[in-house]
Design an enzyme around this catalytic site. Structure first.
Site, PDB file in Angstrom:
ATOM      1  N   ILE A   1       0.586  -1.198   0.112  1.00  0.00           N
ATOM      2  CA  ILE A   1      -0.044   0.003   0.142  1.00  0.00           C
ATOM      3  C   ILE A   1       1.208   1.379  -0.619  1.00  0.00           C
ATOM      4  O   ILE A   1       1.936   1.162   0.825  1.00  0.00           O
ATOM      5  CB  ILE A   1      -0.932  -0.419   1.102  1.00  0.00           C
ATOM      6  CG1 ILE A   1      -1.926  -0.838   1.173  1.00  0.00           C
ATOM      7  CG2 ILE A   1      -2.047   1.250   1.481  1.00  0.00           C
ATOM      8  CD1 ILE A   1      -2.552  -1.444   2.447  1.00  0.00           C
ATOM      9  N   CYS A   2       0.499   2.431  -0.821  1.00  0.00           N
ATOM     10  CA  CYS A   2       1.444   2.874  -1.264  1.00  0.00           C
ATOM     11  C   CYS A   2       2.807   3.169  -1.156  1.00  0.00           C
ATOM     12  O   CYS A   2       3.813   2.637  -1.965  1.00  0.00           O
ATOM     13  CB  CYS A   2       0.914   4.594   0.320  1.00  0.00           C
ATOM     14  SG  CYS A   2       1.179   5.567  -0.175  1.00  0.00           S
TER      15      CYS A   2
END
Length: 319
Positions: A101-102
């Site tokens: 994520i990210c």
């Protein structure tokens, strides 16, 4: 039951840590939960930006996980815990699906899991990922990339998109749609990361900059290359060379981007119809406008307005 292990690096982004817990924890059928969610790390405590997290599991919890999720990190340059990188490599060798994520993509890249793959991260960190790991094909304008056993997502909200995509792959659209409703978000968002990226216009030298300023103020005018060349007192070929040398683009592409930038502002700040916006920024028709807008930003003008429009001030009339 499908086991999801959330592997936390130190200096974890708190929202990115919560995202997989919320999405996979809410995925259920009438018979019960679809996932077992484990939060694990190399040590008992993980530092986030504003608080410390007590983590219930160590990295041996990854050994029988079906999916491993790596949340974002606050310091993308690392260093990252060697134990975590080693555990991720071993998991990848076993064929475990690994998701980031990210800025968690930087952890995957440091572990060597993105080499030769297409991947994404937050658009603001994408140049750093490309520079630090040249063997990664960085796709900076998408919400997530599914490379089958390795998946990466853009900024925080895109982590929700990717986790829902995983649920859909694992258990189908009905379970994913129910999970999305429980999380109060759409199952799919239109467009990609491009619509969130700030694209400031670069500056040119004193010979070309006045023309660029004039273009921004006259987007509805005839902005063909011959017309621009005449205004700049140059031949079309010279004008094209100047644009390429200073702006790394063509005059036509510059005009297109300027028109789309202005259209974004009008969609965000006015109640003008899409047709009126198309006319105001110089597109020949609303159909052409929609096509060019989607080509630049990956979404439609109407969807963009819905996502980004703030309150439009009312006009006060006085007697």
């Amino acid at each position: 039951m499908h086991v999801v292990a959330v592997a936390c690096p130190q200096r974890v982004v708190a929202g990115d840590l919560a995202t997989p817990c919320e999405v996979f924890g809410r995925a259920r059928s009438p018979s019960g939960p679809m996932y077992e969610v484990r939060v694990c790390a190399a040590s008992a405590r993980v530092q986030a930006e504003w608080f410390t997290v007590e983590v219930p599991h160590r990295l041996d919890a990854l050994e029988d996980a079906h999916t491993i999720v790596v949340p974002g990190v606050l310091e993308i340059e690392g260093p990252f815990e060697p134990e975590l990188l080693l555990a991720l490599r071993h998991a990848a060798a076993r064929g475990t699906r690994i998701v980031s994520i990210c800025t968690g993509a930087f952890v995957l890249a440091a572990a060597g899991l993105l080499a030769g793959r297409r991947a994404t991260t937050h658009w603001a960190a994408a140049p750093a990922l490309a520079a630090s790991y040249p063997d990664v094909e960085v796709a900076s304008e998408v919400l997530y990339v599914d490379e089958d056993v390795v998946m990466t997502s853009a900024g925080a909200a895109a982590g929700l998109d990717l986790c829902l995509h995983v649920v859909r792959r694992d258990f189908g659209a009905a379970i994913a749609a129910h999970t999305a409703r429980m999380a109060v978000m759409p199952l799919e968002r239109p467009g990609g990361q491009a619509q969130f990226i700030d694209h400031p216009a670069p500056e040119a030298d004193e010979a070309l900059q006045p023309l660029l300023d004039w273009i921004d103020g006259h987007l509805e005018a005839d902005l063909t290359v011959p017309a621009l060349a005449q205004r700049a007192a140059m031949s079309p070929r010279t004008l094209a060379r100047r644009f390429q040398a200073q702006l790394s683009t063509t005059p036509a592409q510059w005009v297109l981007r300027a028109r789309v930038r202005r259209a974004q502002v009008l969609l965000e700040t006015t109640s003008l119809s899409v047709e009126a916006v198309a006319e105001a920024v110089g597109f020949g028709s609303s159909a052409t406008f929609r096509q060019r807008f989607r080509g630049q930003l990956g979404t439609s003008p109407s969807s963009y307005r819905q996502a980004f429009r703030g309150p439009v001030p009312s006009i006060q009339r006085t007697a």
